[in-house]
Scaffold this active site. Structure first.
Site, PDB file in Angstrom:
ATOM      1  N   ARG A  38       0.806  -1.223   0.000  1.00  0.00           N
ATOM      2  CA  ARG A  38       0.000   0.000   0.000  1.00  0.00           C
ATOM      3  C   ARG A  38       0.843   1.278   0.000  1.00  0.00           C
ATOM      4  NH1 ARG A  38      -4.977  -1.308   0.028  1.00  0.00           N
ATOM      5  NH2 ARG A  38      -5.685   0.840   0.344  1.00  0.00           N
ATOM      6  N   ILE A  39       2.084   1.162  -0.447  1.00  0.00           N
ATOM      7  CA  ILE A  39       2.934   2.338  -0.626  1.00  0.00           C
ATOM      8  C   ILE A  39       2.740   2.814  -2.060  1.00  0.00           C
ATOM      9  CG2 ILE A  39       5.257   3.301  -0.412  1.00  0.00           C
ATOM     10  CD1 ILE A  39       4.032   2.304   2.186  1.00  0.00           C
TER      11      ILE A  39
END
Length: 208
Positions: A186-187
């Site tokens: 989720r970066i």
């Protein structure tokens, strides 16, 4: 390993100063990979009481002037845009793991533009623009099919179905466009364009 551009982003962001050009590249790629309606977008509007609503519509045109979709002007979204001419769009392409968010002011397209698009639609779609009182409550489905039949009788020449005055297009003139790419853990990668007082686009990176 993905290549990176000068901002440290994936090379799909292309280092372009014009977000409309970048949107075209992404849309062209979506057309190749998305199985259904790559031009589908979630449209967010708000009424005069600031109550929001959202629905999916289809983008029909875009250029330096904005992003255009068509609808019944007396529908919920049409009435809300009359009350509050600000809106937001969100494209989500799962096949590309990408998203584009656009916000800005809305204006109605010129009649000649609406006429040109309306006349490019199929006969049944043009009849539907007359027969459907979009967003209004129906007593039953037969009420709609009866209305369609009546308008087909009225406009029985498939080459001569005038555009209803209550049906037209809206153009969203963007002041902000954000491009988003899914990232591991989720970066995500986010590139934001905002327009300044001089009408120039300014790029910035956003934290995921």
């Amino acid at each position: 390993m993905n290549q990176k551009n000068l901002l440290g982003l994936n090379n799909c962001f292309l280092d372009l100063d014009d977000p409309i050009q970048l949107f075209k590249v992404w849309m062209d790629e979506a057309k190749k990979l998305e199985p259904n309606d790559p031009n589908a977008l979630s449209l967010a509007t708000s009424n005069k009481d600031n109550l929001p609503s959202v629905r999916v519509v289809l983008l029909k045109e875009f250029n330096q002037n904005g992003f255009v979709f068509y609808t019944n002007l007396n529908s919920q979204k049409g009435n809300e845009l009359k009350e509050n001419p600000n809106a937001a769009m969100c494209f989500h392409w799962k096949s590309l793991l990408r998203q584009v968010r656009i916000s800005g002011a809305i204006t109605q397209v010129e009649d000649k533009v609406a006429d040109q698009y309306y006349n490019s639609r199929g006969y049944d779609s043009r009849i539907g623009a007359w027969a459907s009182k979009q967003s209004k409550e129906l007593n039953n489905r037969k009420e709609l099919t009866k209305s369609i039949k009546e308008y087909k009788q009225k406009f029985n020449d498939e080459n001569n179905v005038p555009r209803p005055n209550h049906w037209s297009g809206w153009n969203l003139s963007p002041t902000r466009i954000e491009f988003w790419l899914d990232g591991d853990s989720r970066i995500h990668e986010r590139l934001n364009y905002t327009i300044n007082k001089s009408g120039n686009w300014i790029k910035s990176l956003l934290s995921p």
